[in-house]
Write an enzyme that holds these catalytic residues in place. Structure first.
Site, PDB file in Angstrom:
ATOM      1  N   HIS A 265      24.548  68.934  76.345  1.00 52.31           N
ATOM      2  CA  HIS A 265      25.794  69.680  76.174  1.00 52.31           C
ATOM      3  C   HIS A 265      26.398  69.536  74.774  1.00 52.31           C
ATOM      4  O   HIS A 265      26.950  70.497  74.239  1.00 52.31           O
ATOM      5  CB  HIS A 265      26.847  69.202  77.179  1.00 52.31           C
ATOM      6  CG  HIS A 265      26.557  69.588  78.593  1.00 52.31           C
ATOM      7  ND1 HIS A 265      27.521  69.612  79.578  1.00 52.31           N
ATOM      8  CD2 HIS A 265      25.403  69.950  79.206  1.00 52.31           C
ATOM      9  CE1 HIS A 265      26.979  69.978  80.732  1.00 52.31           C
ATOM     10  NE2 HIS A 265      25.689  70.176  80.531  1.00 52.31           N
TER      11      HIS A 265
ATOM     12  N   GLY B  57      31.920  49.560  67.066  1.00 52.52           N
ATOM     13  CA  GLY B  57      31.936  49.681  65.599  1.00 52.52           C
ATOM     14  C   GLY B  57      30.882  50.659  65.119  1.00 52.52           C
ATOM     15  O   GLY B  57      31.137  51.474  64.214  1.00 52.52           O
TER      16      GLY B  57
ATOM     17  N   GLY C   6      28.861  48.122  70.437  1.00 51.42           N
ATOM     18  CA  GLY C   6      28.540  49.541  70.234  1.00 51.42           C
ATOM     19  C   GLY C   6      29.727  50.320  69.702  1.00 51.42           C
ATOM     20  O   GLY C   6      29.582  51.464  69.259  1.00 51.42           O
TER      21      GLY C   6
ATOM     22  N   CYS D  70      25.430  47.507  67.727  1.00 52.21           N
ATOM     23  CA  CYS D  70      26.196  46.343  67.266  1.00 52.21           C
ATOM     24  C   CYS D  70      26.525  45.536  68.523  1.00 52.21           C
ATOM     25  O   CYS D  70      25.930  45.762  69.585  1.00 52.21           O
ATOM     26  CB  CYS D  70      27.427  46.753  66.450  1.00 52.21           C
ATOM     27  SG  CYS D  70      28.654  47.697  67.357  1.00 52.21           S
TER      28      CYS D  70
ATOM     29  N   HIS E 163      24.016  41.862  63.397  1.00 55.35           N
ATOM     30  CA  HIS E 163      23.593  40.665  64.127  1.00 55.35           C
ATOM     31  C   HIS E 163      23.853  40.769  65.632  1.00 55.35           C
ATOM     32  O   HIS E 163      23.116  40.206  66.432  1.00 55.35           O
ATOM     33  CB  HIS E 163      24.282  39.415  63.557  1.00 55.35           C
ATOM     34  CG  HIS E 163      25.769  39.466  63.606  1.00 55.35           C
ATOM     35  ND1 HIS E 163      26.513  40.175  62.682  1.00 55.35           N
ATOM     36  CD2 HIS E 163      26.658  38.920  64.460  1.00 55.35           C
ATOM     37  CE1 HIS E 163      27.789  40.046  62.970  1.00 55.35           C
ATOM     38  NE2 HIS E 163      27.918  39.294  64.043  1.00 55.35           N
TER      39      HIS E 163
ATOM     40  N   ARG F  14      28.503  78.358  76.222  1.00 60.86           N
ATOM     41  CA  ARG F  14      29.749  77.587  76.312  1.00 60.86           C
ATOM     42  C   ARG F  14      29.655  76.289  75.498  1.00 60.86           C
ATOM     43  O   ARG F  14      30.637  75.852  74.897  1.00 60.86           O
ATOM     44  CB  ARG F  14      30.134  77.305  77.769  1.00 60.86           C
ATOM     45  CG  ARG F  14      29.218  76.374  78.514  1.00 60.86           C
ATOM     46  CD  ARG F  14      29.602  76.328  79.999  1.00 60.86           C
ATOM     47  NE  ARG F  14      29.004  75.229  80.726  1.00 60.86           N
ATOM     48  CZ  ARG F  14      27.741  75.186  81.151  1.00 60.86           C
ATOM     49  NH1 ARG F  14      26.919  76.190  80.885  1.00 60.86           N
ATOM     50  NH2 ARG F  14      27.294  74.151  81.826  1.00 60.86           N
TER      51      ARG F  14
HETATM   52  C1  RB5 Z   1      30.084  41.398  65.302  1.00 59.00           C
HETATM   53  O1  RB5 Z   1      30.474  40.101  65.668  1.00 59.00           O
HETATM   54  C2  RB5 Z   1      30.758  42.455  66.170  1.00 59.00           C
HETATM   55  O2  RB5 Z   1      32.108  42.503  65.897  1.00 59.00           O
HETATM   56  C3  RB5 Z   1      30.084  43.784  65.963  1.00 59.00           C
HETATM   57  O3  RB5 Z   1      28.721  43.665  66.206  1.00 59.00           O
HETATM   58  C4  RB5 Z   1      30.518  44.925  66.864  1.00 59.00           C
HETATM   59  O4  RB5 Z   1      30.629  44.513  68.192  1.00 59.00           O
HETATM   60  C5  RB5 Z   1      31.650  45.720  66.431  1.00 59.00           C
HETATM   61  O5  RB5 Z   1      31.995  46.721  67.088  1.00 59.00           O
END
Ligand code: RB5
Length: 151
Positions: A99, A71, A69, A66, A9, A134
């Site tokens: 890289h 999570g 980002g 998310c 969401h 490398r």
């Molecule tokens: C959801 O509320 C939020 O915790 C999730 O989208 C994210 O930000 C987690 O890293």
């Protein structure tokens, strides 16, 4: 190039925007959900299937969104062969591929706006792994670590 996208969401609105944008540019893109905005959904339920598809070689480049980002990046990096990173500027979106063979870009839907997100995904999608000795040496070390800790 097979592209996949997923969001909870916190990233849903940005996902829908990027999906439309990529399709308008002629990309074929697989949507791993969420299919609708549900404030109670959980990011692992969408990011894990995308990461699994990247790990299996069914998707070449993934985009996971998310709220922050964070999570998304944590989940995606649980999968062997997935190299995911939360990126907020175009230098890393491009150089991460050149890289580090970045194959899953994570974005924060509550952090960046649609125009920056657009620049980030095109920097990511248009970049190519350099294959320089490398960089390959470093990736081989990563693979050794994966083989030690992942099934
Ligand atoms: C959801 O509320 C939020 O915790 C999730 O989208 C994210 O930000 C987690 O890293």
């Amino acid at each position: 190039m097979k592209i996949g996208i997923a969001a909870d969401h916190g990233g849903f609105t940005l996902k829908q925007h990027l999906l439309r944008l990529l399709e308008a540019e002629g990309y074929h893109i697989t949507d791993f959900g969420a299919e609708a905005l549900d404030p109670k959904d959980d990011y692992p339920d969408y990011v894990a299937p995308l990461a699994r598809a990247v790990a299996a070689g069914l998707i070449d480049r993934g985009i996971a969104i998310c709220g922050s980002g964070v999570g998304a990046a944590i989940v995606a990096n649980k999968f062997k062969g997935v190299r995911a990173a939360l990126v907020t500027e175009t230098y890393s979106a491009r150089q991460g591929v050149e890289h580090d063979q970045l194959n899953l870009l994570c974005l924060g839907g509550r952090v960046i706006g649609p125009e920056l997100a657009k620049e980030l995904i095109f920097a990511f999608l248009n970049a190519h792994y350099s294959g320089d000795a490398r960089h390959q040496r470093r990736l081989d070390k990563l693979k050794d670590i994966e083989n030690e800790y992942f099934k």
